[in-house]
Design an enzyme around this catalytic site. Sequence first.
Site, PDB file in Angstrom:
ATOM      1  N   ASP A  16     -16.126 -13.247 -15.324  1.00 28.68           N
ATOM      2  CA  ASP A  16     -15.054 -13.376 -16.322  1.00 28.68           C
ATOM      3  C   ASP A  16     -14.514 -14.797 -16.404  1.00 28.68           C
ATOM      4  O   ASP A  16     -14.467 -15.392 -17.477  1.00 28.68           O
ATOM      5  CB  ASP A  16     -13.880 -12.433 -15.994  1.00 28.68           C
ATOM      6  CG  ASP A  16     -14.184 -10.991 -16.378  1.00 28.68           C
ATOM      7  OD1 ASP A  16     -15.061 -10.781 -17.246  1.00 28.68           O
ATOM      8  OD2 ASP A  16     -13.551 -10.083 -15.800  1.00 28.68           O
ATOM      9  N   ARG A  96      -0.187 -12.574  -6.664  1.00 26.42           N
ATOM     10  CA  ARG A  96      -0.059 -13.096  -8.029  1.00 26.42           C
ATOM     11  C   ARG A  96       1.060 -14.130  -8.193  1.00 26.42           C
ATOM     12  O   ARG A  96       0.838 -15.178  -8.799  1.00 26.42           O
ATOM     13  CB  ARG A  96       0.116 -11.953  -9.036  1.00 26.42           C
ATOM     14  CG  ARG A  96      -1.087 -11.021  -9.121  1.00 26.42           C
ATOM     15  CD  ARG A  96      -2.376 -11.779  -9.289  1.00 26.42           C
ATOM     16  NE  ARG A  96      -3.541 -10.913  -9.425  1.00 26.42           N
ATOM     17  CZ  ARG A  96      -4.653 -11.068  -8.738  1.00 26.42           C
ATOM     18  NH1 ARG A  96      -4.742 -12.025  -7.828  1.00 26.42           N
ATOM     19  NH2 ARG A  96      -5.684 -10.283  -8.937  1.00 26.42           N
ATOM     20  N   ASP A 125      -1.591  -7.135 -13.371  1.00 24.47           N
ATOM     21  CA  ASP A 125      -1.707  -8.526 -12.942  1.00 24.47           C
ATOM     22  C   ASP A 125      -1.245  -9.513 -14.013  1.00 24.47           C
ATOM     23  O   ASP A 125      -0.619 -10.521 -13.715  1.00 24.47           O
ATOM     24  CB  ASP A 125      -3.146  -8.827 -12.504  1.00 24.47           C
ATOM     25  CG  ASP A 125      -3.456  -8.172 -11.165  1.00 24.47           C
ATOM     26  OD1 ASP A 125      -2.524  -8.065 -10.342  1.00 24.47           O
ATOM     27  OD2 ASP A 125      -4.608  -7.778 -10.932  1.00 24.47           O
ATOM     28  N   SER A 177     -14.648  -3.230  -9.656  1.00 22.14           N
ATOM     29  CA  SER A 177     -13.821  -4.417  -9.811  1.00 22.14           C
ATOM     30  C   SER A 177     -13.058  -4.572  -8.505  1.00 22.14           C
ATOM     31  O   SER A 177     -12.336  -3.674  -8.091  1.00 22.14           O
ATOM     32  CB  SER A 177     -12.869  -4.236 -10.994  1.00 22.14           C
ATOM     33  OG  SER A 177     -11.732  -5.034 -10.790  1.00 22.14           O
TER      34      SER A 177
END
Length: 401
Positions: A16, A96, A125, A177
């Site tokens: 990605d 994060r 996220d 993932s």
Amino acid sequence: MEKIKKIVLAYSGGLDTSVILHWLKEKYGAEVITFTADLGQGEILEKIKKKAEKTGALRAYIKDLKEEFAKNYVLPALKAGALYEGRYPLATALARPLIAKELVKIAEKEGAEAIAHGCTGKGNDQVRFEITARAINPQIKIIAPVREWEFTSREEEIEYAKVNKIPIEVEKSSPYSIDRNLWGISIECGSLENPWQEPPRDSFQITQNPEDSPSKPTYLEIEFNKGVPVAINKKNYPLVKLIEILNRIGGENGVGRLDMVENRLVGIKSREVYEAPAAVILHKAHQELESLTLDRETLHFKPLISNKYAELVYNGLWYSPLREAMDSFIAVTQRWVTGSIKVKLLKGVCQVVGRKSPYSLYDAKLATYTSEDIFDQKAAPGFIKIWGLPITTLAKIRREK
Ligand code: ARG
């Protein structure tokens, strides 16, 4: 599309973010600067940096943030007892705000007007990244290519990568993932999307199958100082090292697997599998030490804080006045959370089997049923009479009617 001169991208080196790097240059005519943090995900940052440069980054920043992550994010959450919906130790959620803070710092230094991330529009996220970034710099522009671009599948991204000669490692591709750091691993997608399906063996990354783990228990003595874990089996370790050791030993014993359906902030229920051996062991031990050292009222009040804390972190509100205020409350409670907890790890289970503390409120002379007993048994009837007075009164009056 509008033109942007410089963008700082949170870059992992996966498919990605590799595609995003190229896409940002193409769509916005921007120069792209990447940032990759070492949070204990077990990747070699130098390799990721090279890859970013090969993919066309103007500059590629890398930074080891393990210590800051452990000290300033993981530790407060541990002291808070923060487990989302009672279980998830928040590894992804805690990372994060730290990554976002660094992104903004680099953007300011580089004179970049925007930051970019690879989160989808359905997850937590994106919320965490963006709220944190704006808490630090309300003016910063945020670009989330995955929410706006044309690709609808992995295959289309791979095709784009091929056409544009973006280096990717397709052989590394997994149906899941996975987001990994020091505090745990979050695993989603593939067959896990069916909540009835038991997580397949290959979905787990760092824990042994409990069936295949040693049949002899492993005992660990974990020592805390004011709520901070400082030693294992009487040997002192810095926090990062201590967490790494517990991840390894816990993992070998199949400890730390979690399988749950959780509520995302955006309203979706999602099936999540986690591996967090150190977090599971440390939360358990820490809670037990609080049981021993906190007075009843404080102990019974604390879960309100724990739940709220977990919710704030999960929902992207790390940089909020309430979190800070709760940290102050927690700091007061942790003054006494010093001592040792003995845990037994066996076949996926972590069990507390012993506890001691210089501040232990356990008074053997009060608790004992032997002749050592100093409890004034004669005081009990009077206590019960007054404690039960409302009930006795009610019973009497209702009976008369
Ligand atoms: N459900 C977890 C959370 O919201 C894990 C998210 C995993 N993120 C990811 N990029 N794979 O914290």
